[in-house]
Design a protein around this motif. Structure first.
Motif, PDB file in Angstrom:
ATOM      1  N   VAL A  58       9.916  -9.430  -8.354  1.00  0.00           N
ATOM      2  CA  VAL A  58       9.261  -8.388  -9.381  1.00  0.00           C
ATOM      3  C   VAL A  58       8.096  -7.881  -8.760  1.00  0.00           C
ATOM      4  O   VAL A  58       7.922  -6.596  -9.147  1.00  0.00           O
ATOM      5  CB  VAL A  58       8.628  -9.272 -10.364  1.00  0.00           C
ATOM      6  N   LYS A  59       7.476  -8.241  -7.729  1.00  0.00           N
ATOM      7  CA  LYS A  59       6.547  -7.455  -6.654  1.00  0.00           C
ATOM      8  C   LYS A  59       7.092  -6.260  -6.106  1.00  0.00           C
ATOM      9  O   LYS A  59       6.572  -5.343  -5.923  1.00  0.00           O
ATOM     10  CB  LYS A  59       5.970  -8.701  -5.741  1.00  0.00           C
ATOM     11  N   GLN A  60       8.510  -6.487  -5.732  1.00  0.00           N
ATOM     12  CA  GLN A  60       9.069  -5.513  -4.924  1.00  0.00           C
ATOM     13  C   GLN A  60       9.274  -4.119  -5.852  1.00  0.00           C
ATOM     14  O   GLN A  60       9.315  -3.006  -5.482  1.00  0.00           O
ATOM     15  CB  GLN A  60      10.325  -5.871  -4.132  1.00  0.00           C
ATOM     16  N   TRP A  61       9.918  -4.532  -7.002  1.00  0.00           N
ATOM     17  CA  TRP A  61       9.968  -3.420  -7.859  1.00  0.00           C
ATOM     18  C   TRP A  61       8.740  -2.737  -8.209  1.00  0.00           C
ATOM     19  O   TRP A  61       8.752  -1.550  -8.437  1.00  0.00           O
ATOM     20  CB  TRP A  61      10.675  -4.071  -9.385  1.00  0.00           C
ATOM     21  N   ALA A  64       7.749  -0.442  -5.512  1.00  0.00           N
ATOM     22  CA  ALA A  64       8.603   0.645  -5.361  1.00  0.00           C
ATOM     23  C   ALA A  64       8.270   1.720  -6.514  1.00  0.00           C
ATOM     24  O   ALA A  64       8.335   2.709  -6.172  1.00  0.00           O
ATOM     25  CB  ALA A  64      10.186   0.159  -5.524  1.00  0.00           C
ATOM     26  N   PHE A  65       7.912   1.208  -7.566  1.00  0.00           N
ATOM     27  CA  PHE A  65       7.534   1.990  -8.777  1.00  0.00           C
ATOM     28  C   PHE A  65       6.128   2.619  -8.624  1.00  0.00           C
ATOM     29  O   PHE A  65       6.029   3.728  -8.570  1.00  0.00           O
ATOM     30  CB  PHE A  65       7.252   1.039  -9.969  1.00  0.00           C
ATOM     31  N   VAL A  69       5.901   6.762  -8.118  1.00  0.00           N
ATOM     32  CA  VAL A  69       5.018   7.587  -8.735  1.00  0.00           C
ATOM     33  C   VAL A  69       3.889   8.200  -7.795  1.00  0.00           C
ATOM     34  O   VAL A  69       3.934   9.361  -8.088  1.00  0.00           O
ATOM     35  CB  VAL A  69       4.181   6.767  -9.844  1.00  0.00           C
ATOM     36  N   LEU A  70       3.512   7.720  -6.890  1.00  0.00           N
ATOM     37  CA  LEU A  70       2.549   8.395  -5.877  1.00  0.00           C
ATOM     38  C   LEU A  70       3.333   9.591  -5.220  1.00  0.00           C
ATOM     39  O   LEU A  70       2.821  10.744  -5.067  1.00  0.00           O
ATOM     40  CB  LEU A  70       1.952   7.238  -4.975  1.00  0.00           C
ATOM     41  N   CYS A  71       4.649   9.388  -4.662  1.00  0.00           N
ATOM     42  CA  CYS A  71       5.340  10.439  -4.086  1.00  0.00           C
ATOM     43  C   CYS A  71       5.810  11.605  -4.780  1.00  0.00           C
ATOM     44  O   CYS A  71       5.812  12.450  -4.668  1.00  0.00           O
ATOM     45  CB  CYS A  71       6.407   9.823  -3.324  1.00  0.00           C
ATOM     46  N   CYS A  72       5.927  11.183  -6.135  1.00  0.00           N
ATOM     47  CA  CYS A  72       6.559  12.249  -7.116  1.00  0.00           C
ATOM     48  C   CYS A  72       5.201  12.987  -7.463  1.00  0.00           C
ATOM     49  O   CYS A  72       5.473  14.305  -7.471  1.00  0.00           O
ATOM     50  CB  CYS A  72       6.998  11.560  -8.527  1.00  0.00           C
ATOM     51  N   ILE A  73       4.069  12.548  -7.507  1.00  0.00           N
ATOM     52  CA  ILE A  73       3.019  13.506  -7.646  1.00  0.00           C
ATOM     53  C   ILE A  73       2.686  14.429  -6.455  1.00  0.00           C
ATOM     54  O   ILE A  73       2.590  15.232  -6.559  1.00  0.00           O
ATOM     55  CB  ILE A  73       1.687  12.607  -7.814  1.00  0.00           C
ATOM     56  N   PHE A 371       9.582  -4.321   1.834  1.00  0.00           N
ATOM     57  CA  PHE A 371      10.535  -4.879   1.172  1.00  0.00           C
ATOM     58  C   PHE A 371      11.458  -5.874   1.950  1.00  0.00           C
ATOM     59  O   PHE A 371      12.329  -5.912   2.493  1.00  0.00           O
ATOM     60  CB  PHE A 371      11.528  -3.821   0.563  1.00  0.00           C
ATOM     61  N   PRO A 372      10.567  -6.902   2.603  1.00  0.00           N
ATOM     62  CA  PRO A 372      11.237  -8.073   3.204  1.00  0.00           C
ATOM     63  C   PRO A 372      12.277  -8.818   2.399  1.00  0.00           C
ATOM     64  O   PRO A 372      12.239  -8.893   1.336  1.00  0.00           O
ATOM     65  CB  PRO A 372       9.748  -8.828   3.871  1.00  0.00           C
ATOM     66  N   ASN A 373      13.345  -9.416   3.513  1.00  0.00           N
ATOM     67  CA  ASN A 373      14.251 -10.356   2.814  1.00  0.00           C
ATOM     68  C   ASN A 373      13.455 -11.462   2.231  1.00  0.00           C
ATOM     69  O   ASN A 373      12.550 -12.037   2.650  1.00  0.00           O
ATOM     70  CB  ASN A 373      15.304 -10.529   3.786  1.00  0.00           C
ATOM     71  N   GLN A 374      14.082 -11.971   1.135  1.00  0.00           N
ATOM     72  CA  GLN A 374      13.794 -13.241   0.474  1.00  0.00           C
ATOM     73  C   GLN A 374      13.722 -14.401   1.670  1.00  0.00           C
ATOM     74  O   GLN A 374      14.473 -14.680   2.322  1.00  0.00           O
ATOM     75  CB  GLN A 374      14.575 -13.715  -0.717  1.00  0.00           C
ATOM     76  N   GLY A 375      12.364 -14.866   1.616  1.00  0.00           N
ATOM     77  CA  GLY A 375      11.973 -16.154   2.634  1.00  0.00           C
ATOM     78  C   GLY A 375      12.265 -15.648   4.150  1.00  0.00           C
ATOM     79  O   GLY A 375      11.839 -16.537   5.059  1.00  0.00           O
TER      80      GLY A 375
END
Length: 390
Positions: A58-61, A64-65, A69-73, A371-375
């Motif tokens: 959830v934190k990675q999503w 990313a969001f 948003v920042l880069c779209c601006i 976005f590191p791999n889980q664990g």
């Protein structure tokens, strides 16, 4: 059971390769709108396939969001696609192999070079020739530079640079590979007369020689390295701000040695104000034809262009990521990663490549930060699985 054996990371490599070739064809000016549309649709399809088969927390999503948003601006204010592509690519490359990705980059860059040359030979693209005035020991002379289907000779050499560095990033430097790469570099230099790129590429290969590597490792992982690189980047902006056209000092001598890159950066810094979200930047007096290019005002400094075109927020974001990345990799003693980042950041002084994740593929390494791999422990292993363990 069969589905578990499928390596879904192949979709990420296809996504990157298709976009890489798409951007390369755009730069070479092929003008095939229908083909570009097909490639764009294909890249979108493999992107969603990769995202569908990849686990994100959830934190990675949310991250990313936020970044999207920042880069779209930034895109809305500057008109530049690179920030948006940066987020899409690092998000898609989660759980991938840096080794396989470098193979993808090497092959894709060679395809772009061959395709550009083919389009020129077919008469679809022109062989843009530029002339540059240089001097050696006080003797002035002119050099002719050929682009072979690209819009500038330096662009041709940049793709050669990417092909060679990405290959040796994951392969040992053998005697045979050393001489073949020198021959390729010599050939492309004879065509493009790209001095800075040639010197940095030779330096990259030289630092991979085992004896040189052992000596370099004594200093490469010094905790001061990330800070020194930030000082280097800041000096690019400082010198551009402080330049004076009529002054007779060392900065003007340095500007002449760098083919007026400092004065041109100063020209754009005074023409445009620095804004948070960037702005469109018009490159004046640029000629693109088969006739010789002798009158143009081009900005070649990545850091100056990022600051005025992409804005202060995106520039600070990228530089902060690089600082953290360098610090972690110096702690992990990741020689090739640190070497690649330093070479790319230095090359950014003379070419606008730092914000371009296709050419400056060292940006891909921030995937392990964002976005590191889980664990996974970022401190205890390469940032992308399959990174340089040579």
């Amino acid at each position: 059971m069969a589905e578990e054996q499928i390596d879904h990371s192949v979709f990420a490599y296809l996504f990157f390769a298709v976009l890489f070739i798409l951007r390369g064809m755009e730069w070479s000016g092929a003008g095939f709108v229908e083909l570009e549309l097909v490639l764009l649709i294909a890249s979108g399809a493999v992107f969603f396939l990769k995202i569908y088969h990849t686990y994100y927390s959830v934190k990675q999503w949310l991250l990313a969001f936020f970044l999207m948003v920042l880069c779209c601006i930034v895109y809305l204010f500057s008109g530049k696609q690179q920030p948006v592509l940066f987020v899409l690519i690092v998000f898609c490359l989660k759980d991938t192999s840096m080794e396989k990705l470098c193979h993808t980059i090497c092959i894709s860059s060679l395809i772009v070079m061959i395709l550009s040359f083919y389009l020129m030979m077919m008469g679809i693209r022109e062989n843009v020739v530029s002339v540059v005035n240089r001097s050696l020991f006080g003797i002035g002379y002119q050099e002719y530079r050929y682009a072979l289907g690209f819009f500038h000779a330096n662009t041709l050499f940049v793709y050669c640079f990417v092909a060679v560095t990405s290959y040796f990033f994951v392969h040992k430097l053998t005697r045979r590979g050393f001489w073949i790469s020198l021959g390729m570099i010599g050939l492309v230099y004879n065509i493009t007369k790209s001095r800075t790129g040639t010197l940095l590429l030779l330096l990259f290969i030289f630092c991979l020689i085992p004896e040189v590597r052992k000596w370099m490792e004594r200093y490469m992982f010094n905790p001061l390295v990330p800070y020194l690189m930030m000082v280097y980047i800041s000096s690019n902006l400082f010198f551009s701000f402080m330049y004076q056209y009529d002054a007779d000092n060392w900065l003007n001598l340095l500007d002449k040695a760098m083919q007026q890159r400092i004065s041109l950066s100063h020209y754009y810094l005074t023409k445009y104000s620095i804004k948070l979200w960037g702005q469109p930047v018009e490159l004046s007096n640029w000629k693109m034809s088969s006739s010789l290019q002798t009158d143009f005002k081009m900005i070649d400094n990545s850091y100056v262009l990022m600051l005025i075109n992409y804005g202060l927020i995106f520039t600070v974001l990228i530089m902060s990521l690089y600082f953290i990345l360098l610090r972690r990799m110096c702690q992990n003693h990741q020689y090739k990663e640190v070497l690649l980042i330093i070479i790319m950041l230095v090359y950014g002084t003379t070419e606008v490549l730092v914000p371009n994740i296709f050419i400056n593929y060292s940006l891909i390494l921030v995937t392990g930060l964002l976005f590191p791999n889980q664990g996974d422990s970022i401190r205890g292993r390469p940032l992308i699985e399959g990174g340089s363990r040579i």
